[in-house]
Design a protein around this motif. Structure first.
Motif, short mmCIF file in Angstrom:
data_model
loop_
_atom_site.label_atom_id
_atom_site.label_comp_id
_atom_site.label_asym_id
_atom_site.label_seq_id
_atom_site.Cartn_x
_atom_site.Cartn_y
_atom_site.Cartn_z
N ALA A 41 3.84 65.29 37.14
CA ALA A 41 5.25 65.43 36.76
C ALA A 41 5.42 65.64 35.25
O ALA A 41 6.20 66.49 34.81
CB ALA A 41 6.03 64.18 37.21
N GLU A 82 12.88 71.84 40.84
CA GLU A 82 11.74 71.13 41.44
C GLU A 82 10.66 72.12 41.83
O GLU A 82 10.98 73.19 42.36
CB GLU A 82 12.20 70.45 42.73
CG GLU A 82 12.48 69.00 42.59
CD GLU A 82 12.84 68.38 43.94
OE1 GLU A 82 12.43 68.92 44.98
OE2 GLU A 82 13.54 67.37 43.91
N ALA A 92 16.44 71.83 44.38
CA ALA A 92 15.77 71.22 45.54
C ALA A 92 15.04 72.30 46.33
O ALA A 92 15.40 73.46 46.29
CB ALA A 92 16.81 70.54 46.44
#
Ligand SMILES: Cc1cc2nc3c(=O)[nH]c(=O)nc-3n(C[C@H](O)[C@H](O)[C@H](O)COP(=O)(O)OP(=O)(O)OC[C@H]3O[C@@H](n4cnc5c(N)ncnc54)[C@H](O)[C@@H]3O)c2cc1C
Length: 459
Positions: free
Chosen positions: A20, A37, A82
């Motif tokens: 991340a 994402e 998303a």
């Protein structure tokens, strides 16, 4: 095996980032307003590796978001907030493969930083005529994929006019090698045009051949203070009459722009704007006598009352100081807080009428916002950026501004592209036949929707 593991096997450890913290800088756009994402970031080092990434992602059913320098201003280079997406960064493909100063062409890989390509061209006595404030980070692939404009469009045209050849990887992993250096080629469709300005929705640009021009030996940069956009247009008309083919750049800055430079960055213009507008111009030529011709234009502008103050750069340092005002505008605006950016174009002579009509439309709002208007007046491209306060409804402001643009036959995206930001507005104002034609191209070239979902079309 996960997609990240397969990619690592194909590209080696340098080719994949899956943690991340490592991925964070790829996932937020330059304006810091969208964070997406991704399953991981793939960093191929060659065209062959890009093709492998495309095939592996297709096998896994994961769409790809291509990214260059991530300086785009429409959030096209970051994934949607998303969903399963793979970010494909071209940053390891930086080579300049060739530079031909006689044939006036430069071939570079997609991840080559624009400024690096400019410097190579200059070292060979040539000019790569694509220039804008993010050139130190933007890449050849990103510039091609956004059909970037910038300050040279008036004289040399958009990026599209500088692309002689392209190499692309298609949705099935096929490599199309069209890196021709030809000035003339009417054999079949000019397919490369589809990928220029496609914002990564049709394939991955892996390399380009860009047109160069001879580097002008002389250039004269000046800053003038004018009362209004109409006066700036008069100045453009005067310069076109007197020195027409030597005007390279003609940039406009509003009173709010001047204020923001001073308040946010402590940068003051070397002339008295007097609450009015500033025009930054550059003339360039290899023939002697340019400075005298430019001085005559400035003198005429002052005598005729078109401008009330003017300065002409006497050295490279002074030229850089004048340009740094224009180049720091996006940063000054970013520091001032959130803004609704409108990258619009109208016919050049309609620019003053557009500015007045858009201001009138916003003046009717309950809490009229400040507007930082600036841009490439010489080609009718205004960045009409509305500084937002708590009370403002961004969607409503966008619609008000874009309705004015559309009524004047203009475009809601002059040079930054639709990305994620302007998807709904384009669907609202674009002629349905144009959207339908664009969709049919997308279906044909990328039938499974593998590239950059949610950009341009929003589905
Ligand atoms: C301060 C500032 C000033 C700017 N001034 C101007 C200006 O005057 N004129 C102008 O036109 N633009 C301007 N821009 C925006 C400009 O469009 C981008 O800076 C540049 O063109 C994008 O290059 P990039 O490598 O950063 O692309 P990115 O931001 O990484 O990507 C932009 C788009 O291209 C796609 N893409 C990137 N690389 C590839 C590839 N290899 N293959 C396929 N698709 C790809 C992405 O998916 C995305 O949709 C400015 C930006 C900033 C931050």
């Amino acid at each position: 095996m996960s997609l990240a593991e397969r990619l690592e096997k194909a590209l080696g450890p340098q080719g994949v980032i899956a943690d991340a913290a490592g991925m964070a800088r790829y996932l937020t756009d330059w304006k810091r307003s969208v964070t997406g994402e991704a399953l991981c970031v793939a960093r191929p080092a060659s065209t062959g590796e890009v093709a492998k990434v495309v095939r592996l992602a297709a096998e896994a059913g994961v769409p790809i978001v291509p990214q260059g320098g991530n300086t785009g201003l429409s959030a096209g280079a970051v994934p949607l907030p998303a969903g399963r997406q793979l970010l494909l960064s071209l940053e390891r493909m930086r080579a300049i493969r060739a530079c031909d100063p006689v044939g006036l062409a430069l071939e570079a890989e997609a991840g080559c930083v624009l400024q690096t390509a400019q410097e190579r061209a200059k070292a060979e006595g040539c000019l790569l005529p694509i220039s804008f404030a993010a050139e130190g980070s933007a890449t050849v692939g990103g510039v091609v994929s956004t059909n970037a404009g910038g300050v040279n469009v008036l004289r040399y045209g958009m990026t599209r006019a500088q692309v002689l050849g392209l190499e692309v990887v298609l949705a099935d992993g096929q490599i199309v090698r069209g890196l021709r250096r030809l000035r003339k080629n009417n054999a079949g469709y000019d397919w490369k045009q589809l990928f220029i300005g496609a914002e990564g929705t049709l394939g991955v640009v892996t390399a380009a051949v860009l047109r160069l021009v001879p580097l002008p030996r002389h250039q004269v940069t000046s800053l003038l203070a004018v009362e209004s956009p109409a006066a700036a247009l008069e100045l453009l008309a005067l310069a076109q009459r007197e020195i027409g083919d030597q005007i390279s750049m003609f940039e406009l800055m509003s009173p709010t722009s001047v204020e923001l430079l001073a308040t946010e960055l402590g940068r003051a213009a070397p002339i008295e704007a007097g609450g009015g507008w500033l025009v930054l111009t550059e003339f360039a030529s290899s023939l002697p006598g340019l400075a005298e011709a430019a001085e005559a234009v400035l003198a005429a502008a002052l005598e005729q009352g078109i401008a009330h103050d003017a300065v002409l750069a006497q050295s490279e340092a002074q030229r850089a100081a004048l340009w740094s005002l224009r180049e720091h505008l996006p940063e000054a605006e970013l520091r001032a807080g959130p803004s609704a950016k409108h990258d619009v174009s109208v016919p050049v002579s309609a620019a003053p009428a557009f500015l007045a009509a858009a201001d009138r439309a916003l003046a009717g709002e309950p809490s009229p916002p400040r507007v930082n208007a600036f841009g490439h007046l010489g080609d009718g491209n205004i960045h009409y950026n509305v500084l937002l306060g708590q009370a403002h409804d961004v969607g409503r402001i966008n619609r008000l501004v874009h309705d004015v643009v559309t009524a004047m036959g203009g475009s809601i995206s002059a040079e930054h592209g639709l990305g994620q930001y302007r998807v709904a507005e384009w669907a609202r104002v674009a002629p349905p036949e144009e959207v339908a034609l664009a969709r049919s191209v997308k279906r044909q070239v990328d039938p499974q929707g593998r590239f950059n979902p949610g950009k341009i079309f929003g589905d």
